[in-house]
Design an enzyme around this catalytic site. Sequence first.
Site, PDB file in Angstrom:
ATOM      1  N   GLY A  76      13.451 146.948  93.399  1.00 18.91           N
ATOM      2  CA  GLY A  76      14.026 145.627  93.560  1.00 18.91           C
ATOM      3  C   GLY A  76      15.083 145.603  94.631  1.00 18.91           C
ATOM      4  O   GLY A  76      15.570 146.642  95.060  1.00 18.91           O
ATOM      5  N   GLU A 131      25.448 121.201 113.833  1.00 18.82           N
ATOM      6  CA  GLU A 131      25.356 121.183 112.368  1.00 18.82           C
ATOM      7  C   GLU A 131      24.881 119.831 111.850  1.00 18.82           C
ATOM      8  O   GLU A 131      24.090 119.766 110.916  1.00 18.82           O
ATOM      9  CB  GLU A 131      26.708 121.548 111.738  1.00 18.82           C
ATOM     10  N   THR A 148      20.839 150.306  88.913  1.00 16.79           N
ATOM     11  CA  THR A 148      21.706 151.368  88.410  1.00 16.79           C
ATOM     12  C   THR A 148      22.220 151.015  87.019  1.00 16.79           C
ATOM     13  O   THR A 148      22.206 151.848  86.107  1.00 16.79           O
ATOM     14  CB  THR A 148      22.889 151.559  89.367  1.00 16.79           C
TER      15      THR A 148
END
Length: 628
Positions: free
Chosen positions: A212, A438, A219
Site C-alpha cells: 500500500g 487561479e 507498520t
Amino acid sequence: MPIRQDDNRPTRRFGLINLLLIGLGVLLLFSNFLPNNSMQQVPRVPYSLFIDQVNDDTVSRAYITQDQIRYELKEPPAEGAPTVLATTPIFDMDLPQRLEQHGVEFAAAPPQKPNFFTTLLSWVVPPLIFILVLQFFARRSGMGGGAQGALSFTKSKARVYVPDEESRVTFADVAGVDEAKTELTEIVDFLKKPERYAAIGARIPKGVLLVGPPGTGKTLLSKAVAGEAGVPFFIISGSEFVELFVGAGAARVRDLFEEAKKKAPCIIFIDELDAIGKSRSGSMGVVGGNDEREQTLNQLLTEMDGFSAQDKPVIVLAATNQPETLDAALLRPGRFDRQVLVDRPDLSGRRTILEIYAKKVKLAEGVDLDRIAQATAGFAGADLANLVNEAALLAARGYRTAVEQGDLNEAIERVVAGLEKKSRVLQPDEKKVVAYHEVGHAIVGHLMPGGSKVAKISIVPRGMSALGYTLQLPTEERFLNSKEDLEGQITTLLGGRSAEEVVFGEVTTGAANDLQRATDIAEQMVGTFGMSETLGPLAYDKQGGSRFLGGPSNPRRVVSDSTAQAIDKEVRGLVDRAHDRALSILHHNRELLETISQKILDKEVIEGDELKQLLASSTLPQEAALVA
Ligand code: ADP
Ligand code: MG
Ligand code: ZN
C-alpha cells in the site's frame, strides 16, 4: 513499547582504551622530565665567563653534554660563592683543545640511550591508533541499530519489541483498513494457537506482504498483529540489510532468523522490502551494490524456505509500496504468498481514524468530523494523524482551549498545500498572473462535470512551489470516473494556463504542474482505461506500473510504431480539445474572470458563499459542453 537491545554497547571497551591512553600520556610526561630531575639546580653563567675562567686556569673539571656544560672551580671566587656552575654550550670546535691546554679534566656525556618509555610508546601507540580508527568505522556502520560492538559487522540490527500491557498496539488503534484487518486476524490466530492448525496438517503461511501507499498504516498494522497475538516483534528495514560491507546483509539475515527462532512464536517485520527484494532482471545495468543485494535476497529466500516448525511459527510480515518491482521469487508459495492490500481509507474509514486521533486532543463542542472526513479524500492515515496534530498546534497558537472546526479546516489546507509561507512575497505583476490563473481554474472547474465543487481560491503563496491554489472538494465519494469526468478534469487543469492566454496573450512557467497532471490523465485515459474510440478498449500500459506513487509513466506494452503514434495522437487530441474548451469557456466568461480576479487581488482569498455566488453567474458556451 519498550525497546530492548540485545547487544552490549561498546562504551565499556571504549572507556578502557581511554584509560590506557591517559596512562601512557602520563608516562610520556615523566619520561621527558626524568633525566632533568637528576640534575640539581646550578647557577648559570655566560659562556664568555666560562672561557675567561678556563683561560685564568681556575676551572678544575668540566662535564659536557648536548645542552649544558657543568664545571667546577678550583676554589670559590668569593666567600660562600658556589664552585659548581653551568653554561650553555655554543658551537666551539676549539673547546677541547683549550681545556686540555689549561689542564681541565673534562668528559662528555655518553650518547643518548633510547629511553625505555619512548620505546614502549613507539610500539604501543600506532597499533592503538589503528584500533581506535577501526572502532570508529565500526561504530559508524552500526549507527541506527546502535547495537554494534567493535568489529562485529554482522549482528542483525533488528529492534525487538516485546508487547507489554500498557503500551501494546492492537487492532483498535488501526482504522479504515477493515479488509486488511480481517486477513491479519487469521495470522494472529496462527500465532496464538499453532497447534490447532498443525493438528489438521494445515500449512501456516510464512510470509505476508502488506502492500500500500506510504502512511496507510502498514507498520502500525504489523505491530498490532504482534500486540494482538502477544508475541515478540522483530522490526528491521530492508535498507538496513544492505550496507557498506559486502556479505554483511546476508549475515544479518541469518542472525535475524537465528534470534527469531529462539523467541518463536514471533513476528519478523521487514519494512521497505523493495530495498532488497527488487526484481533481479529489472535491475540489470544498474551499477554497484547489486551483488550485495542479491546475496541478501538469496539468504532471505533460503531462510524462509528453511524454517518450518509448525508448533513454533515465525511469521514474516513485510511492507512495500512498490509490489510490482519485487522479485518474483519472493512471491512464490512458501514465501510471501499472501498479499494484503492496505489502501487509503474511504470516507467512513477516514471518519474513524479522525475519531481515534481526535480523542487524543481536546475537541471543542460541536466540531463536525464528518465534514473533515469529506474534505480529506485521498488522505492516508498518517496524513489524518498529522492533520489533527496540526489543528491542535493552531489552536494552541491562538490561545484557544480546545480544537475548533476552523483549526481543522485550516489544518487541511496546510496539509494539502504545505505550510503557509509568510516570507515569500510576490511582485505585483506576478500576483496578477497568479490571480487570473487561479480564477481560470475556478471558473472552468465550476462548469465542468466531475462531482466536485470549487470551495476556495487563494493567491497566498504556500509551501515550496504553490504560488496560489484552487481548492476543489468532492461532493461525493467516488470510485469510478466517467470519460466526461476525466475530460472535465483535464479541462480544469488547463483553465489556469488558458486564463493567462486569454488575459495576457502569453503564458508563464506557472502552469508546468497543471500540464503534467493533465497529460498524465490523458495518457491514462488512452493507455489504461481504454477510453479512446479509435484505439479501442485495449490497455496499452502494462498493469501495475507505479500505481502507488501516482505516476502513470507505465512502461508500454510492446506496440507497433503506428500504434505508438496513434496513442500519442490520441493523447495530444484529448489535451488539445480540453485546451480549446477551456479557452472558449474563459472567452465566454471574460467579464466574470475580470470581476473575480480583481476581487481576489484585493482579498487574496475568496471562499464559501461569496465564491458560490460569484461562480453561479458563469455560463457554459455551447461548444464547450461535454456530452454526458
Ligand atoms: P506505513 O508503514 O504504511 O508507511 P505507518 O504505519 O508508519 O505507515 O503509519 C504512520 C502513522 O500514521 C502511524 O504511526 C499512525 O499514527 C498513523 N496511521 C497510519 N495509518 C493509520 C490507520 N489506518 N489508523 C490509524 N492510524 C494510522
Ligand atoms: Mg512504515
Ligand atoms: Zn494552475
